[in-house]
Design a protein around this motif. Structure first.
Motif, PDB file in Angstrom:
ATOM      1  N   PHE A  36       8.961   2.011 -10.634  1.00  0.00           N
ATOM      2  CA  PHE A  36       8.789   0.567 -10.541  1.00  0.00           C
ATOM      3  C   PHE A  36       8.793   0.196  -9.064  1.00  0.00           C
ATOM      4  O   PHE A  36       9.333   0.933  -8.241  1.00  0.00           O
ATOM      5  N   CYS A  37       8.218  -0.962  -8.740  1.00  0.00           N
ATOM      6  CA  CYS A  37       8.152  -1.408  -7.344  1.00  0.00           C
ATOM      7  C   CYS A  37       8.644  -2.840  -7.224  1.00  0.00           C
ATOM      8  O   CYS A  37       8.533  -3.636  -8.164  1.00  0.00           O
ATOM      9  N   ALA A  38       9.169  -3.144  -6.041  1.00  0.00           N
ATOM     10  CA  ALA A  38       9.554  -4.507  -5.682  1.00  0.00           C
ATOM     11  C   ALA A  38       9.210  -4.706  -4.210  1.00  0.00           C
ATOM     12  O   ALA A  38       9.237  -3.751  -3.424  1.00  0.00           O
ATOM     13  N   LEU A  92       2.265   6.269  -7.285  1.00  0.00           N
ATOM     14  CA  LEU A  92       1.315   7.129  -7.998  1.00  0.00           C
ATOM     15  C   LEU A  92       1.708   8.598  -7.899  1.00  0.00           C
ATOM     16  O   LEU A  92       1.642   9.344  -8.884  1.00  0.00           O
ATOM     17  N   ILE A  93       2.134   9.029  -6.729  1.00  0.00           N
ATOM     18  CA  ILE A  93       2.539  10.423  -6.536  1.00  0.00           C
ATOM     19  C   ILE A  93       3.760  10.744  -7.382  1.00  0.00           C
ATOM     20  O   ILE A  93       3.826  11.784  -8.051  1.00  0.00           O
ATOM     21  N   LEU A  94       4.736   9.846  -7.370  1.00  0.00           N
ATOM     22  CA  LEU A  94       5.952  10.078  -8.154  1.00  0.00           C
ATOM     23  C   LEU A  94       5.677  10.067  -9.655  1.00  0.00           C
ATOM     24  O   LEU A  94       6.266  10.858 -10.404  1.00  0.00           O
ATOM     25  N   GLU A  95       4.768   9.194 -10.099  1.00  0.00           N
ATOM     26  CA  GLU A  95       4.389   9.200 -11.516  1.00  0.00           C
ATOM     27  C   GLU A  95       3.733  10.529 -11.886  1.00  0.00           C
ATOM     28  O   GLU A  95       4.002  11.082 -12.964  1.00  0.00           O
ATOM     29  N   GLY A 143       0.822  -1.207   0.000  1.00  0.00           N
ATOM     30  CA  GLY A 143       0.000   0.000   0.000  1.00  0.00           C
ATOM     31  C   GLY A 143       0.854   1.254   0.000  1.00  0.00           C
ATOM     32  O   GLY A 143       0.600   2.195  -0.757  1.00  0.00           O
ATOM     33  N   ASN A 144       1.894   1.273   0.828  1.00  0.00           N
ATOM     34  CA  ASN A 144       2.814   2.421   0.867  1.00  0.00           C
ATOM     35  C   ASN A 144       3.495   2.612  -0.479  1.00  0.00           C
ATOM     36  O   ASN A 144       3.615   3.725  -0.982  1.00  0.00           O
TER      37      ASN A 144
END
Length: 119
Positions: A30-32, A20-23, A13-14
């Motif tokens: 990207f996330c991992a 989304l904010i950074l986009e 969730g974090n």
């Protein structure tokens, strides 16, 4: 040129909210979910910055940070370490980060720190 940020955090969730904010701010994001997945993603996307959570399963932030710094291909990547633990506790395990944010942090603080790191 578009800057790339990798968020490595087991609290999805974090990671999703920050992503989304950074986009919206114009970054490729990207996330991992842990350090091992994060290292794979680093090789795949070549980020300018890794936003790295300290406490995670499989491979924690300190372990991933040491792996990044140990490789000539990734040693230059900026690391923004974050944790609910005090910075001194984190720095004992991994002192080689470029900036630190204590959770919970404000989005404005995060954006200011990220802009400074990858201006």
């Amino acid at each position: 040129m578009l800057k790339t940020i990798l968020i490595v955090d087991d609290e999805l969730g974090n990671a999703e909210v920050l992503s989304l904010i950074l986009e919206d701010e114009g970054y490729r994001v990207f996330c991992a979910a842990n350090g091992r997945d994060g290292l794979d993603k680093v090789r795949e996307v070549g980020p300018d910055l890794v936003v790295l959570d300290f406490m995670m399963p499989v491979m924690n932030g300190a372990e991933m940070g040491h792996a990044l710094r140990a490789s000539p291909q990734t040693a230059h990547i900026k690391i923004l370490m974050n944790s609910s633990l005090p910075e001194a506790s984190v720095a004992q395990r991994f002192p080689l980060y470029d900036a630190f944010l204590r959770k919970p942090y404000s989005i404005d603080d995060a954006l200011d720190t990220i802009r400074t790191l990858i201006a």
